[in-house]
Design a protein around this motif. Structure first.
Motif, PDB file in Angstrom:
ATOM      1  N   PHE A   1       0.819  -1.207   0.000  1.00 34.28           N
ATOM      2  CA  PHE A   1       0.000   0.000   0.000  1.00 34.28           C
ATOM      3  C   PHE A   1       0.855   1.260   0.000  1.00 34.28           C
ATOM      4  O   PHE A   1       0.584   2.213  -0.732  1.00 34.28           O
ATOM      5  N   LEU A   2       1.901   1.277   0.831  1.00 36.57           N
ATOM      6  CA  LEU A   2       2.748   2.466   0.878  1.00 36.57           C
ATOM      7  C   LEU A   2       3.532   2.631  -0.419  1.00 36.57           C
ATOM      8  O   LEU A   2       3.790   3.753  -0.869  1.00 36.57           O
ATOM      9  N   GLY A   3       3.914   1.512  -1.045  1.00 36.10           N
ATOM     10  CA  GLY A   3       4.576   1.619  -2.348  1.00 36.10           C
ATOM     11  C   GLY A   3       3.653   2.209  -3.395  1.00 36.10           C
ATOM     12  O   GLY A   3       4.068   3.073  -4.193  1.00 36.10           O
ATOM     13  N   VAL A   4       2.399   1.779  -3.393  1.00 35.09           N
ATOM     14  CA  VAL A   4       1.418   2.352  -4.320  1.00 35.09           C
ATOM     15  C   VAL A   4       1.218   3.829  -4.024  1.00 35.09           C
ATOM     16  O   VAL A   4       1.109   4.664  -4.954  1.00 35.09           O
ATOM     17  N   ALA A   5       1.167   4.184  -2.741  1.00 39.11           N
ATOM     18  CA  ALA A   5       0.985   5.592  -2.375  1.00 39.11           C
ATOM     19  C   ALA A   5       2.120   6.455  -2.889  1.00 39.11           C
ATOM     20  O   ALA A   5       1.912   7.577  -3.362  1.00 39.11           O
ATOM     21  N   LEU A   6       3.340   5.950  -2.814  1.00 38.81           N
ATOM     22  CA  LEU A   6       4.491   6.728  -3.283  1.00 38.81           C
ATOM     23  C   LEU A   6       4.503   6.890  -4.800  1.00 38.81           C
ATOM     24  O   LEU A   6       4.999   7.887  -5.311  1.00 38.81           O
TER      25      LEU A   6
ATOM     26  N   PRO B   1       3.049  10.786  -8.292  1.00 39.80           N
ATOM     27  CA  PRO B   1       3.953  11.127  -9.403  1.00 39.80           C
ATOM     28  C   PRO B   1       3.437  10.613 -10.741  1.00 39.80           C
ATOM     29  O   PRO B   1       3.574  11.293 -11.762  1.00 39.80           O
ATOM     30  N   ALA B   2       2.845   9.413 -10.747  1.00 33.39           N
ATOM     31  CA  ALA B   2       2.298   8.891 -12.006  1.00 33.39           C
ATOM     32  C   ALA B   2       1.160   9.767 -12.504  1.00 33.39           C
ATOM     33  O   ALA B   2       1.024  10.025 -13.711  1.00 33.39           O
ATOM     34  N   LEU B   3       0.337  10.269 -11.588  1.00 34.91           N
ATOM     35  CA  LEU B   3      -0.751  11.158 -11.974  1.00 34.91           C
ATOM     36  C   LEU B   3      -0.211  12.464 -12.548  1.00 34.91           C
ATOM     37  O   LEU B   3      -0.771  13.015 -13.500  1.00 34.91           O
ATOM     38  N   ALA B   4       0.891  12.950 -11.984  1.00 33.47           N
ATOM     39  CA  ALA B   4       1.488  14.192 -12.501  1.00 33.47           C
ATOM     40  C   ALA B   4       2.078  13.987 -13.892  1.00 33.47           C
ATOM     41  O   ALA B   4       1.971  14.852 -14.764  1.00 33.47           O
TER      42      ALA B   4
ATOM     43  N   THR C   1      -4.004  21.159  -6.489  1.00 29.43           N
ATOM     44  CA  THR C   1      -4.453  20.069  -5.617  1.00 29.43           C
ATOM     45  C   THR C   1      -3.416  18.956  -5.559  1.00 29.43           C
ATOM     46  O   THR C   1      -3.103  18.427  -4.481  1.00 29.43           O
ATOM     47  N   LEU C   2      -2.880  18.593  -6.717  1.00 22.64           N
ATOM     48  CA  LEU C   2      -1.882  17.529  -6.771  1.00 22.64           C
ATOM     49  C   LEU C   2      -0.625  17.916  -6.016  1.00 22.64           C
ATOM     50  O   LEU C   2      -0.045  17.106  -5.286  1.00 22.64           O
ATOM     51  N   LEU C   3      -0.192  19.178  -6.179  1.00 24.65           N
ATOM     52  CA  LEU C   3       1.001  19.635  -5.470  1.00 24.65           C
ATOM     53  C   LEU C   3       0.779  19.605  -3.961  1.00 24.65           C
ATOM     54  O   LEU C   3       1.646  19.153  -3.199  1.00 24.65           O
ATOM     55  N   THR C   4      -0.392  20.046  -3.513  1.00 25.78           N
ATOM     56  CA  THR C   4      -0.699  20.027  -2.078  1.00 25.78           C
ATOM     57  C   THR C   4      -0.686  18.604  -1.534  1.00 25.78           C
ATOM     58  O   THR C   4      -0.144  18.334  -0.457  1.00 25.78           O
TER      59      THR C   4
END
Length: 476
Positions: A258-263, A267-270, A283-286
């Motif tokens: 889960f934490l790997g997915v969170a990390l 960035p993938a969304l950006a 929003t993404l930066l925040t």
């Protein structure tokens, strides 16, 4: 009802949900669904009534959430029957939304009772995952609704549901990450949370896909989830709320995944540039800043915990567990270093007289008390730079500067140790025999030095025994 089988509650939900699956929207389905939901809520409150002590509060919160959702369903039916054509939102939405924080509060109190004082890491991990899920919901569910529709009460109210799901997701993450979070009742709660979360997401993002299937069929799925929530309240492990032992905590594989997915998710969304507008980018930066802060705090806590663990291990390697004094191994190391440096030191070897009698008469608790009290008193008699150690059993060693008067020091030590020790309504007394050995050319190792002091101590102990025999000998 005191022994309501936990499996019977979801069974009721499944049976009463069958008409909803087979004939969604029919009167029979609606009646069966409502009857089943009412039964689930009644059983949940019966579990609250059967619970005692601290378990009652989380039980009441969970039952309150189910009651709130049921009341929302009944209110919606009433408004639809009397007014008709309610549209996208109604007064029932307020009750449905209110159920989310009530349920989350009940689950959090439950987890806190299961692992008191050990939820900090689980809370941070859950917050990290909730940050990612909340960002995804904002980008793909909430923002599009605001962009595609004029601002209206319906749009605002609809936005609250994803936030409720984020709250449930964070709570579920804490259930997974908390110590003992996979035990029987908590597994049931986690299953109910998972079903509720997936059903809500499916309803929110896929209305077009469900047009032919019939959205009403998902009511049966949600009814099953509510049945699982109520079933967990009847589980023995939930009702006694016994805390999980500290050694039960382990690194769960889901935590790493889960934490790997969170990390990786943000960035993938950006990189995909899906959020290529001012609101989306800000929003993404925040979210990325918040996630970074959470991970840094988490990393700092892990490092500090490791430092404390290493410090505790290092202390245990050189100190006695019971008294906290220097242990045999460290005493030998210090004496060996003093011999190598040529330091002038005086070793006082102490052995308690009468300790075994206290152990035999008052028990080991009294014996442990005597040992710790003797250690405390010896520390008070020692000066800065002196060493106080416990060799084991009732043997102690005090190492001082060679200039100290051995006889005077022995007198002080005997007086300190021989004073009464109040314990459980009794005044315990022990005496002490003291032997000395000064550093000299005849002692080449720490063993030699301690052996010489030990020999002197046994001579004094033999003298004490001889005097006691003479004191009790009959007069001739």
């Amino acid at each position: 009802m005191e022994r309501m089988p936990a499996r019977a509650v979801p069974a009721i939900a499944v049976v009463t949900g069958v008409p909803t699956v087979l004939a969604p929207g029919s009167v029979v389905a609606q009646v069966a669904y409502t009857a089943g939901f009412c039964a689930v809520v009644v059983l949940a409150w019966l579990a609250v009534r059967a619970s005692t002590g601290p378990a009652r509060l989380p039980h009441a919160l969970i039952a309150g959430a189910l009651t709130t959702w049921l009341t929302g369903d009944l209110l919606y039916l009433l408004l639809d029957w009397t007014l008709g054509g309610l549209g996208d939102v109604s007064a029932a939405d307020g009750l449905w939304v209110l159920g989310y924080p009530l349920l989350a509060a009940g689950l959090l109190v439950t987890v806190r009772r299961q692992a008191p004082g050990r939820l900090r890491e689980a809370a941070l991990d859950g917050l990290a995952m909730a940050t990612v899920v909340g960002t995804l919901f904002w980008q793909f569910m909430i923002l599009p609704a605001f962009r595609d529709n004029a601002l209206s009460p319906a749009v605002v109210v609809t936005a609250f549901y994803p936030f409720g799901d984020v709250l449930l997701f964070a709570t579920g993450a804490m259930l997974v990450f908390a110590p003992g979070g996979r035990r029987g009742p908590l597994r049931t709660l986690l299953a109910a949370l998972t079903i509720t979360f997936l059903a809500d997401v499916f309803l929110s993002v896929s209305p077009a896909w469900l047009a032919d299937l019939g959205v009403d069929r998902l009511d049966a799925v949600l009814l099953l989830a509510n049945g699982l929530f109520a079933a967990a309240l009847w589980h023995p492990g939930m009702r006694d709320g016994t805390p999980v032992a500290a050694d039960a905590e382990r690194l769960h594989p889901a935590r790493v995944v889960f934490l790997g997915v969170a990390l990786l998710a943000l960035p993938a969304l950006a990189v995909t540039r899906i959020t290529d507008d001012a609101i989306g980018r800000s929003t993404l930066l925040t979210a990325m800043v918040l996630l970074t802060v959470i991970i840094l705090v988490r990393f700092t806590l892990v490092v500090r915990e490791q430092e404390r663990a290493r410090s505790a291990l290092a202390h245990r390697a050189t100190h006695d567990d019971l008294t906290g004094l220097i242990n045999r191994q460290d005493l030998h190391a210090r004496l060996a270093a003093a011999l190598d440096r040529g330091d002038d030191v005086l070793v006082h070897f102490l052995d308690l007289d009468g300790f075994k009698a206290i152990n035999d008469r008052y028990g080991h608790a009294a014996g442990d008390f005597v040992l710790t009290e003797v250690a405390r008193r010896l520390r008070l008699q020692a000066r800065t730079g002196d060493t106080v150690a416990r060799l084991g059993g009732d043997e102690f060693v005090v190492v001082t500067d060679s200039a100290v008067d051995a006889a005077a020091m022995a007198h002080r030590l005997r007086a300190a140790v021989g004073a009464p020790m109040p314990f459980d309504g009794h005044d315990l007394h022990v005496d002490v025999s003291v032997g000395h050995a000064r550093v000299g050319p005849q002692y080449t190792t720490s063993d030699d030095l301690l052996a010489a002091a030990d020999t002197e101590m046994y001579r004094e102990k033999a003298g004490h025994r001889s005097r006691r025999r003479d004191a009790v000998a009959p007069l001739g």
